[in-house]
Design a protein around this motif. Structure first.
Motif, PDB file in Angstrom:
ATOM      1  N   LEU A  36       0.817  -1.223   0.000  1.00 52.28           N
ATOM      2  CA  LEU A  36       0.000   0.000   0.000  1.00 52.28           C
ATOM      3  C   LEU A  36       0.851   1.275   0.000  1.00 52.28           C
ATOM      4  O   LEU A  36       0.370   2.347   0.341  1.00 52.28           O
ATOM      5  CB  LEU A  36      -0.970   0.004   1.187  1.00 52.28           C
ATOM      6  N   LYS A  37       2.100   1.145  -0.395  1.00 54.07           N
ATOM      7  CA  LYS A  37       3.001   2.289  -0.552  1.00 54.07           C
ATOM      8  C   LYS A  37       3.098   3.155   0.703  1.00 54.07           C
ATOM      9  O   LYS A  37       3.168   4.370   0.625  1.00 54.07           O
ATOM     10  CB  LYS A  37       2.569   3.151  -1.738  1.00 54.07           C
ATOM     11  N   TYR A  38       3.116   2.517   1.863  1.00 53.74           N
ATOM     12  CA  TYR A  38       3.225   3.262   3.119  1.00 53.74           C
ATOM     13  C   TYR A  38       4.611   3.892   3.231  1.00 53.74           C
ATOM     14  O   TYR A  38       5.622   3.239   3.016  1.00 53.74           O
ATOM     15  CB  TYR A  38       2.982   2.340   4.311  1.00 53.74           C
ATOM     16  N   ASN A  39       4.631   5.180   3.559  1.00 53.49           N
ATOM     17  CA  ASN A  39       5.885   5.897   3.777  1.00 53.49           C
ATOM     18  C   ASN A  39       5.862   6.440   5.202  1.00 53.49           C
ATOM     19  O   ASN A  39       5.135   7.401   5.500  1.00 53.49           O
ATOM     20  CB  ASN A  39       6.033   7.035   2.765  1.00 53.49           C
ATOM     21  N   ALA A  40       6.638   5.816   6.083  1.00 55.98           N
ATOM     22  CA  ALA A  40       6.634   6.190   7.500  1.00 55.98           C
ATOM     23  C   ALA A  40       7.133   7.613   7.716  1.00 55.98           C
ATOM     24  O   ALA A  40       6.627   8.329   8.582  1.00 55.98           O
ATOM     25  CB  ALA A  40       7.482   5.208   8.303  1.00 55.98           C
ATOM     26  N   ASP A  41       8.127   8.034   6.939  1.00 61.80           N
ATOM     27  CA  ASP A  41       8.676   9.379   7.110  1.00 61.80           C
ATOM     28  C   ASP A  41       7.656  10.457   6.746  1.00 61.80           C
ATOM     29  O   ASP A  41       7.499  11.444   7.450  1.00 61.80           O
ATOM     30  CB  ASP A  41       9.937   9.568   6.269  1.00 61.80           C
ATOM     31  N   LYS A  42       6.966  10.250   5.638  1.00 67.64           N
ATOM     32  CA  LYS A  42       5.980  11.240   5.175  1.00 67.64           C
ATOM     33  C   LYS A  42       4.579  10.982   5.715  1.00 67.64           C
ATOM     34  O   LYS A  42       3.684  11.796   5.537  1.00 67.64           O
ATOM     35  CB  LYS A  42       5.931  11.247   3.649  1.00 67.64           C
ATOM     36  N   GLN A  43       4.390   9.810   6.342  1.00 62.17           N
ATOM     37  CA  GLN A  43       3.076   9.389   6.828  1.00 62.17           C
ATOM     38  C   GLN A  43       2.043   9.392   5.703  1.00 62.17           C
ATOM     39  O   GLN A  43       0.923   9.908   5.846  1.00 62.17           O
ATOM     40  CB  GLN A  43       2.615  10.272   7.990  1.00 62.17           C
ATOM     41  N   THR A  44       2.439   8.810   4.556  1.00 56.06           N
ATOM     42  CA  THR A  44       1.523   8.685   3.428  1.00 56.06           C
ATOM     43  C   THR A  44       1.277   7.215   3.128  1.00 56.06           C
ATOM     44  O   THR A  44       2.072   6.346   3.487  1.00 56.06           O
ATOM     45  CB  THR A  44       2.084   9.381   2.170  1.00 56.06           C
TER      46      THR A  44
END
Length: 137
Positions: free
Chosen positions: A103-111
């Protein structure tokens, strides 16, 4: 002629940028949403749990109550998986991101992928509906 060409190029660039950004958004969490019923009477913990579980099941979530006041929700769609923590009391509930696959989770950007956002919004709306329909003791 140059102005028209410039305007067309700018419009195309804008479309490319917007299209490229589509598909991901801010992780959607529900924080302390009120447990509201049509009668205004307070529900028991069991009634709140039942409403949340039924709401999730109606949307094909796997709902796993693992301790009082907590449910683990899992949504599987093809190769995508979302996992949320659902904490609740007789007064409020919260839905927070726990984990995901594809789901393309990006922890740094919270997206995360927009599908996740839609799943959690739909779950929140379904919970609100079930709670509103629940009858107090």
């Amino acid at each position: 002629m140059n102005r028209i060409l410039s305007a067309v190029v700018m419009a195309c660039l804008t479309i490319v940028v917007i299209t490229g950004c589509r598909g991901a958004g801010q992780v959607y969490n529900v924080k302390e949403a009120p447990v509201a019923t049509a009668t205004g009477k307070e529900l028991t913990m069991e009634q709140v749990q039942k409403a949340i579980v039924e709401a999730g099941l109606s949307l094909r979530w796997i709902m796993t109550p693992d301790k009082p006041g907590h449910i683990l929700g899992t949504q599987n769609a093809r190769s995508h998986t979302a996992v949320v923590d659902i904490d609740y009391t007789t007064k409020s509930y919260s839905i927070t991101y726990k984990d995901s696959v594809n789901l393309k989770y990006n922890a740094d950007k919270q997206t995360i992928h927009e599908a996740y956002i839609g799943w959690v919004r739909n779950l929140d709306n379904a919970i609100k509906g079930r709670l509103m329909a629940a009858s107090a003791p």
